[in-house]
Scaffold this active site. Structure first.
Site, PDB file in Angstrom:
ATOM      1  N   LYS A 158      -5.949 -18.046  33.822  1.00  4.06           N
ATOM      2  CA  LYS A 158      -6.782 -16.980  33.272  1.00  4.06           C
ATOM      3  C   LYS A 158      -7.956 -16.627  34.187  1.00  4.06           C
ATOM      4  O   LYS A 158      -8.312 -15.451  34.295  1.00  4.06           O
ATOM      5  CB  LYS A 158      -7.250 -17.302  31.854  1.00  4.06           C
ATOM      6  CG  LYS A 158      -8.288 -18.383  31.691  1.00  4.06           C
ATOM      7  CD  LYS A 158      -8.633 -18.564  30.217  1.00  4.06           C
ATOM      8  CE  LYS A 158      -9.785 -19.494  29.982  1.00  4.06           C
ATOM      9  NZ  LYS A 158      -9.668 -20.834  30.525  1.00  4.06           N
ATOM     10  N   SER A 159      -8.528 -17.609  34.863  1.00  4.64           N
ATOM     11  CA  SER A 159      -9.640 -17.317  35.785  1.00  4.64           C
ATOM     12  C   SER A 159      -9.186 -16.433  36.942  1.00  4.64           C
ATOM     13  O   SER A 159      -9.916 -15.541  37.378  1.00  4.64           O
ATOM     14  CB  SER A 159     -10.229 -18.620  36.336  1.00  4.64           C
ATOM     15  OG  SER A 159     -10.741 -19.402  35.281  1.00  4.64           O
ATOM     16  N   THR A 160      -7.957 -16.666  37.432  1.00  9.53           N
ATOM     17  CA  THR A 160      -7.402 -15.843  38.512  1.00  9.53           C
ATOM     18  C   THR A 160      -7.175 -14.419  38.024  1.00  9.53           C
ATOM     19  O   THR A 160      -7.422 -13.451  38.752  1.00  9.53           O
ATOM     20  CB  THR A 160      -6.073 -16.456  39.015  1.00  9.53           C
ATOM     21  OG1 THR A 160      -6.276 -17.850  39.258  1.00  9.53           O
ATOM     22  CG2 THR A 160      -5.612 -15.804  40.299  1.00  9.53           C
ATOM     23  N   ARG A 167     -20.552 -27.281  40.640  1.00  8.75           N
ATOM     24  CA  ARG A 167     -19.576 -27.747  41.624  1.00  8.75           C
ATOM     25  C   ARG A 167     -19.876 -27.050  42.945  1.00  8.75           C
ATOM     26  O   ARG A 167     -20.559 -26.029  42.959  1.00  8.75           O
ATOM     27  CB  ARG A 167     -18.156 -27.399  41.156  1.00  8.75           C
ATOM     28  CG  ARG A 167     -17.699 -28.214  39.963  1.00  8.75           C
ATOM     29  CD  ARG A 167     -16.319 -27.793  39.479  1.00  8.75           C
ATOM     30  NE  ARG A 167     -15.920 -28.529  38.286  1.00  8.75           N
ATOM     31  CZ  ARG A 167     -15.136 -28.046  37.341  1.00  8.75           C
ATOM     32  NH1 ARG A 167     -14.667 -26.804  37.430  1.00  8.75           N
ATOM     33  NH2 ARG A 167     -14.805 -28.774  36.299  1.00  8.75           N
ATOM     34  N   ARG A 222      -5.164 -28.811  42.427  1.00  6.40           N
ATOM     35  CA  ARG A 222      -6.570 -28.449  42.626  1.00  6.40           C
ATOM     36  C   ARG A 222      -7.360 -29.564  43.319  1.00  6.40           C
ATOM     37  O   ARG A 222      -8.310 -29.301  44.033  1.00  6.40           O
ATOM     38  CB  ARG A 222      -7.246 -28.193  41.277  1.00  6.40           C
ATOM     39  CG  ARG A 222      -6.940 -26.863  40.652  1.00  6.40           C
ATOM     40  CD  ARG A 222      -7.745 -26.795  39.375  1.00  6.40           C
ATOM     41  NE  ARG A 222      -7.500 -25.591  38.621  1.00  6.40           N
ATOM     42  CZ  ARG A 222      -8.100 -25.319  37.468  1.00  6.40           C
ATOM     43  NH1 ARG A 222      -8.953 -26.174  36.952  1.00  6.40           N
ATOM     44  NH2 ARG A 222      -7.838 -24.198  36.825  1.00  6.40           N
ATOM     45  N   ARG A 247      -7.934 -33.065  30.140  1.00  2.46           N
ATOM     46  CA  ARG A 247      -7.594 -31.636  30.206  1.00  2.46           C
ATOM     47  C   ARG A 247      -6.200 -31.384  29.643  1.00  2.46           C
ATOM     48  O   ARG A 247      -5.970 -30.418  28.920  1.00  2.46           O
ATOM     49  CB  ARG A 247      -7.672 -31.124  31.645  1.00  2.46           C
ATOM     50  CG  ARG A 247      -9.095 -30.909  32.132  1.00  2.46           C
ATOM     51  CD  ARG A 247      -9.176 -29.851  33.206  1.00  2.46           C
ATOM     52  NE  ARG A 247     -10.534 -29.701  33.714  1.00  2.46           N
ATOM     53  CZ  ARG A 247     -11.464 -28.940  33.169  1.00  2.46           C
ATOM     54  NH1 ARG A 247     -11.189 -28.254  32.070  1.00  2.46           N
ATOM     55  NH2 ARG A 247     -12.667 -28.857  33.691  1.00  2.46           N
ATOM     56  N   ASN A 297       2.187 -17.105  31.547  1.00  4.36           N
ATOM     57  CA  ASN A 297       1.950 -16.877  32.971  1.00  4.36           C
ATOM     58  C   ASN A 297       2.935 -17.685  33.824  1.00  4.36           C
ATOM     59  O   ASN A 297       2.579 -18.680  34.445  1.00  4.36           O
ATOM     60  CB  ASN A 297       0.502 -17.223  33.327  1.00  4.36           C
ATOM     61  CG  ASN A 297       0.177 -16.916  34.779  1.00  4.36           C
ATOM     62  OD1 ASN A 297       0.901 -16.181  35.449  1.00  4.36           O
ATOM     63  ND2 ASN A 297      -0.911 -17.480  35.266  1.00  4.36           N
TER      64      ASN A 297
END
Length: 199
Positions: free
Chosen positions: A19-21, A46, A139, A150, A173
């Site tokens: 979703k961030s992408t 970060r 990541r 997570r 996705n």
């Protein structure tokens, strides 16, 4: 009283769903159309994160006081840190006549549903838990314990996301280009045609 303006859009999905992408691509493609509600967090930045752009980095004491004063639409706790969307962050975007995008977790979605804000809700779902774990491992930003947390949260989020009535649209996705086109189509049909909407 929340500022009136274009209908906001809530995007929810587990970390690693993409979703961030998608949000980044929307902003790159339509920089004048969308605005991001920058969340508050009590976690440390970060590498590369900028205060006021990625998050408003704050202290637990200050944020708890603001929550008590009713300044937040939604708050959540993750890995011992507080996260939240302030009413002001959404109002600032809507005042500019832009569509405000809220990137929030499941806890936050439940709270926004109890507020006076009437956004559209989209859930971004990974193709499978195996694929999600692979993406998160690639990541290389998490400890093994954080990764497990997570993935555990992701299972609950997907269950909530799939429940009928919780979201206006669910996007799997598995192919980013197709998933992104589905999101754009939904926005065009439900927000732009009604723009400016009183939500």
């Amino acid at each position: 009283m929340l500022q009136k303006g274009p209908c906001p859009l809530v995007l929810c999905g587990p970390s690693g769903s993409g979703k961030s992408t998608m949000i980044k691509k929307l902003f790159d493609e339509y920089p004048d159309r969308y605005g991001f509600s920058v969340s508050h967090t009590t976690r440390k930045p970060r590498p590369g994160e900028v205060h006021g752009k990625h998050y408003y980095f704050t202290t637990r004491e200050k944020m708890e006081k603001q929550i008590e004063q009713g300044e937040f639409l939604e708050t959540a706790t993750f890995s011992g840190n507080l996260y939240g969307t302030s009413k002001k962050a959404v109002e600032d975007v809507r005042r500019e006549g832009k569509i405000c995008i809220l990137d929030i977790e499941m806890q936050g979605v439940k709270q926004v549903k109890q507020s006076s804000l009437k956004p559209l809700y989209v859930f971004i779902k990974p193709p499978s838990m195996d694929e999600l774990e692979k993406r998160l491992r690639n990541r290389e930003t998490e400890t093994e314990e954080a990764l497990r947390n997570r993935l555990s949260s992701a299972g609950m989020e997907i269950e909530y996301g799939e429940k009928p009535g919780n979201f206006d649209l669910i996007i799997v996705n598995d192919d980013f280009s197709k998933a992104y086109e589905k999101l754009k189509e939904f926005i065009n049909e439900n927000i732009h045609q009604k723009f400016p909407a009183d939500c």
